[in-house]
Scaffold this motif. Structure first.
Motif, PDB file in Angstrom:
ATOM      1  N   GLU A  53       0.809  -1.228   0.000  1.00 24.79           N
ATOM      2  CA  GLU A  53       0.000   0.000   0.000  1.00 24.79           C
ATOM      3  C   GLU A  53       0.842   1.278   0.000  1.00 24.79           C
ATOM      4  OE1 GLU A  53      -3.659   2.096   2.488  1.00 24.79           O
ATOM      5  OE2 GLU A  53      -3.019   0.060   3.029  1.00 24.79           O
ATOM      6  N   LYS A  57       0.967   4.185  -2.962  1.00 20.04           N
ATOM      7  CA  LYS A  57       0.706   5.609  -2.701  1.00 20.04           C
ATOM      8  C   LYS A  57       1.839   6.485  -3.257  1.00 20.04           C
ATOM      9  CE  LYS A  57      -2.586   5.220   1.051  1.00 20.04           C
ATOM     10  NZ  LYS A  57      -3.694   5.132   0.138  1.00 20.04           N
ATOM     11  N   GLU A  70      -4.059   5.820  -5.859  1.00 20.94           N
ATOM     12  CA  GLU A  70      -4.237   5.921  -4.400  1.00 20.94           C
ATOM     13  C   GLU A  70      -5.120   4.806  -3.830  1.00 20.94           C
ATOM     14  OE1 GLU A  70      -3.640   8.080  -1.624  1.00 20.94           O
ATOM     15  OE2 GLU A  70      -1.996   9.014  -2.719  1.00 20.94           O
TER      16      GLU A  70
END
Length: 180
Positions: A53, A57, A70
């Motif tokens: 993750e 990002k 995102e």
């Protein structure tokens, strides 16, 4: 899903559910990429599968057009080795579309985020930003980043109204494909 249904259903999805993609789906998607044709069968592709993750990002910060990443639980960075083939851009592009079609067939949404020849900021190219972030060697070029996930938005399938018969020519440019 039948092939023409997949082609009509494939749309750019920029919002994803917070739901992990099964590893067997990821492998099927990559397998489809490896079945794509390449110039002289040189197969210059490289794929960086990103499911962390925090790293996704950071990829979303590559350039404003990639902010959709995102919410993606998965990103595949599509690259090509320019030492293997001067046609790497075309070969990697075909593989990227195979990735998107395979994901669609599995009920997933995708969106292509262009990296090649774009800028991260005034001093650094988007390609250099991604290369540094992921440790990609200099001779491996970065074409795009494909965001993949379960759609959190709905878009209608393509329709026959979008078929542009006026841009199809028979034998010579200007001769309409569809005879009246």
């Amino acid at each position: 899903m039948e092939f023409f249904e997949v082609v009509k259903k494939r749309r750019s999805i920029r919002k994803y559910q917070k739901k992990k993609i099964p590893e067997e789906y990821v492998e099927k998607i990559l397998e489809a990429a490896f079945y794509s044709p390449s110039s002289r069968n040189r197969r210059p592709w490289h794929f960086v599968v990103v499911d962390e993750e925090g790293l996704i990002k950071k990829l979303a910060q590559t350039r404003p057009a990639l902010e959709f990443l995102e919410t993606a639980p998965l990103a595949i960075v599509v690259c090509g080795d320019e030492e293997i083939s001067s046609a790497w851009v075309f070969d990697a592009s075909i593989a990227a579309e195979h990735i998107q079609l395979a994901a669609t067939a599995l009920g997933l949404g995708t969106c292509w985020g262009h990296v090649l020849e774009r800028m991260h900021n005034k001093e650094k190219s988007a390609e250099d930003y991604v290369r540094e972030l992921l440790g990609i060697p200099e001779h491996i070029r970065v074409l795009c980043i494909i965001g993949i996930g379960y759609p959190a938005e709905e878009k209608p399938s393509h329709s026959e109204k979008e078929v542009m018969w006026g841009r199809v020519h028979r034998n010579r440019f200007g001769n309409s494909w569809k005879m009246k």
